[in-house]
Design a protein around this motif. Structure first.
Motif, PDB file in Angstrom:
ATOM      1  N   LYS A  61      63.206 -12.649  66.747  1.00  0.00           N
ATOM      2  CA  LYS A  61      64.547 -12.451  67.461  1.00  0.00           C
ATOM      3  C   LYS A  61      64.698 -11.369  69.044  1.00  0.00           C
ATOM      4  O   LYS A  61      65.493 -12.184  69.572  1.00  0.00           O
ATOM      5  CB  LYS A  61      65.278 -11.834  66.279  1.00  0.00           C
ATOM      6  CG  LYS A  61      65.648 -12.074  65.380  1.00  0.00           C
ATOM      7  CD  LYS A  61      65.819 -11.522  64.071  1.00  0.00           C
ATOM      8  CE  LYS A  61      66.170 -12.339  63.015  1.00  0.00           C
ATOM      9  NZ  LYS A  61      66.954 -11.766  61.651  1.00  0.00           N
ATOM     10  N   VAL A  62      64.296 -10.730  69.193  1.00  0.00           N
ATOM     11  CA  VAL A  62      64.228  -9.871  70.368  1.00  0.00           C
ATOM     12  C   VAL A  62      62.573  -9.962  71.209  1.00  0.00           C
ATOM     13  O   VAL A  62      61.738  -9.105  71.940  1.00  0.00           O
ATOM     14  CB  VAL A  62      64.150  -8.402  70.309  1.00  0.00           C
ATOM     15  CG1 VAL A  62      65.277  -6.845  71.197  1.00  0.00           C
ATOM     16  CG2 VAL A  62      64.774  -7.751  69.236  1.00  0.00           C
ATOM     17  N   ALA A  63      63.232 -11.174  71.957  1.00  0.00           N
ATOM     18  CA  ALA A  63      62.405 -11.638  72.660  1.00  0.00           C
ATOM     19  C   ALA A  63      63.131 -12.696  73.481  1.00  0.00           C
ATOM     20  O   ALA A  63      63.562 -13.218  73.087  1.00  0.00           O
ATOM     21  CB  ALA A  63      61.223 -12.681  71.968  1.00  0.00           C
ATOM     22  N   GLU A  85      73.631  -5.541  68.336  1.00  0.00           N
ATOM     23  CA  GLU A  85      73.698  -5.893  66.769  1.00  0.00           C
ATOM     24  C   GLU A  85      73.481  -5.203  65.893  1.00  0.00           C
ATOM     25  O   GLU A  85      73.978  -5.444  64.913  1.00  0.00           O
ATOM     26  CB  GLU A  85      72.884  -7.156  66.845  1.00  0.00           C
ATOM     27  CG  GLU A  85      73.824  -8.856  67.714  1.00  0.00           C
ATOM     28  CD  GLU A  85      74.953  -9.073  67.064  1.00  0.00           C
ATOM     29  OE1 GLU A  85      75.335  -8.706  65.939  1.00  0.00           O
ATOM     30  OE2 GLU A  85      75.853  -9.739  68.561  1.00  0.00           O
ATOM     31  N   LEU A  86      71.591  -4.345  65.923  1.00  0.00           N
ATOM     32  CA  LEU A  86      71.366  -3.907  65.431  1.00  0.00           C
ATOM     33  C   LEU A  86      71.640  -1.826  65.170  1.00  0.00           C
ATOM     34  O   LEU A  86      71.218  -1.086  64.777  1.00  0.00           O
ATOM     35  CB  LEU A  86      69.570  -3.244  66.047  1.00  0.00           C
ATOM     36  CG  LEU A  86      68.658  -4.148  65.562  1.00  0.00           C
ATOM     37  CD1 LEU A  86      67.068  -4.014  66.447  1.00  0.00           C
ATOM     38  CD2 LEU A  86      68.555  -4.842  64.467  1.00  0.00           C
ATOM     39  N   VAL A 144      73.798  -3.288  56.404  1.00  0.00           N
ATOM     40  CA  VAL A 144      74.094  -4.078  56.590  1.00  0.00           C
ATOM     41  C   VAL A 144      75.019  -2.885  58.095  1.00  0.00           C
ATOM     42  O   VAL A 144      75.487  -1.744  57.606  1.00  0.00           O
ATOM     43  CB  VAL A 144      75.198  -5.046  56.211  1.00  0.00           C
ATOM     44  CG1 VAL A 144      76.542  -5.094  58.207  1.00  0.00           C
ATOM     45  CG2 VAL A 144      75.093  -5.546  55.549  1.00  0.00           C
ATOM     46  N   VAL A 145      74.579  -2.689  59.562  1.00  0.00           N
ATOM     47  CA  VAL A 145      74.801  -2.139  60.482  1.00  0.00           C
ATOM     48  C   VAL A 145      75.712  -2.492  60.901  1.00  0.00           C
ATOM     49  O   VAL A 145      76.418  -3.375  61.388  1.00  0.00           O
ATOM     50  CB  VAL A 145      73.655  -1.752  61.228  1.00  0.00           C
ATOM     51  CG1 VAL A 145      72.754  -1.504  60.521  1.00  0.00           C
ATOM     52  CG2 VAL A 145      73.009  -2.943  62.119  1.00  0.00           C
ATOM     53  N   GLU A 146      76.456  -1.531  61.911  1.00  0.00           N
ATOM     54  CA  GLU A 146      77.854  -1.277  62.317  1.00  0.00           C
ATOM     55  C   GLU A 146      77.335  -2.117  64.051  1.00  0.00           C
ATOM     56  O   GLU A 146      76.934  -1.140  63.895  1.00  0.00           O
ATOM     57  CB  GLU A 146      78.944  -1.177  62.834  1.00  0.00           C
ATOM     58  CG  GLU A 146      79.745  -0.557  60.990  1.00  0.00           C
ATOM     59  CD  GLU A 146      80.925   0.516  60.586  1.00  0.00           C
ATOM     60  OE1 GLU A 146      80.840   0.855  62.569  1.00  0.00           O
ATOM     61  OE2 GLU A 146      81.134   1.032  60.062  1.00  0.00           O
ATOM     62  N   LYS A 147      77.973  -3.373  64.350  1.00  0.00           N
ATOM     63  CA  LYS A 147      77.281  -3.546  65.968  1.00  0.00           C
ATOM     64  C   LYS A 147      78.375  -2.203  67.590  1.00  0.00           C
ATOM     65  O   LYS A 147      79.065  -1.519  67.030  1.00  0.00           O
ATOM     66  CB  LYS A 147      78.200  -5.125  66.493  1.00  0.00           C
ATOM     67  CG  LYS A 147      77.816  -5.503  67.605  1.00  0.00           C
ATOM     68  CD  LYS A 147      78.537  -6.566  67.628  1.00  0.00           C
ATOM     69  CE  LYS A 147      77.579  -7.356  69.630  1.00  0.00           C
ATOM     70  NZ  LYS A 147      78.544  -8.568  69.619  1.00  0.00           N
TER      71      LYS A 147
END
Length: 284
Positions: A61-63, A85-86, A144-147
């Motif tokens: 994903k982070v690539a 996003e994380l 779930v994290v907030e953007k």
């Protein structure tokens, strides 16, 4: 960008336990396994992690997209979006760990440093050190994290490509250190990836990352200093390579701990160099 709150780029489980409740600390699980290892790091994180840890998937994903090379460093804009996003903020202080002790977490430490983020450290001993110290493990479903809004600022001194590296192989102020096992460096053991030649770059020196860690922890700063003094001078520019750019970052972090300052990772590493015929390869 962020300011350092860490004693160094390496922190202990005890240090993290004492500071983990700070609102500006973000813990990232950067576990990754070599091709052929039948383990799923994201699945393992989902059922067992340091409390509040988020999974940082630098492999998928982070690539960088649109490249045949594995987990290449993306652009600053891509990195910024992924971190947003994380739920990571530009001024957060980041602790990275992995499930093998010290293996893949330094890759993410390097990625953040290459993107201008100063306040980032690796958990020495990783998840096992945390568990062995008796600290709590989270096994419920991840929240779930907030953007947020993260802003990366690329620092070009931290990364080099193959063409630029090829011009530095014979310069006296630069040393290329290869983190692969010695048998792969000398070409007596074949490369695990198809179509990649065996051997090493001219003038490169072998420094297997396994010589810098013991039982999942870095060896002492004094021992690290001795290892680097044996293969380079203190003022030389160190360029780190490995199989695909992961354990090269173990060397980069170890070199910083040993007081070295001119540090660069060859991101394409041997996966690129060994298969592109214009780049020279030797075995002796």
């Amino acid at each position: 960008m962020s300011e350092k709150i860490f004693p160094s780029s390496l922190v202990s489980a005890q240090w993290l336990a004492e500071h983990i409740e700070r609102p500006d600390i973000v813990v990232l699980d950067a576990s990754w396994f070599l091709p052929g290892v039948e383990r799923d790091p994201a699945q393992e994180w989902s059922v067992k992690r340091i409390p509040g840890a988020r999974f940082f998937d630098f492999d998928n994903k982070v690539a960088a997209p649109d490249t045949e090379l594995p987990h290449m460093l993306p652009s600053a804009d891509f990195f910024s979006q992924a971190n947003s996003e994380l739920g990571i903020k530009t001024n957060d202080s980041i602790v990275v760990y992995d499930s093998q002790g010290v293996f893949s977490a330094p890759r993410v430490w390097w990625m953040f440093r290459a993107m201008g983020h100063q306040s980032v450290a690796v958990l020495d001993g990783g998840l096992s050190a945390w568990e062995n110290a008796g600290f709590s493990i989270e096994t419920s479903s991840p929240y779930v994290v907030e953007k947020t809004e993260y802003k990366a600022t690329f620092q070009p001194q931290w990364v080099i490509d193959a063409d630029a590296l090829s011009t530095k192989l014979d310069t006296l102020d630069t040393v290329v250190l290869d983190a692969r096992p010695a048998a792969r460096f000398y070409g007596t053991q074949p490369e695990p990836r198809e179509g990649v030649r065996s051997g090493h770059m001219p003038s490169a020196k072998s420094l297997p990352f396994s010589q810098l860690v013991k039982d999942g922890h870095f060896i002492s700063v004094e021992q690290l200093t001795q290892r680097f003094d044996a293969v380079s001078e203190p003022e030389q520019h160190l360029i780190f390579s490995c199989g695909s750019g992961v354990t090269a970052c173990v060397l980069a972090l170890a070199a910083e701990l040993a007081g070295r300052e001119k540090l660069t990772v060859y991101d394409g590493s041997w996966t690129e160099w060994g298969r592109v015929l214009k780049y020279p390869v030797i075995k002796q």
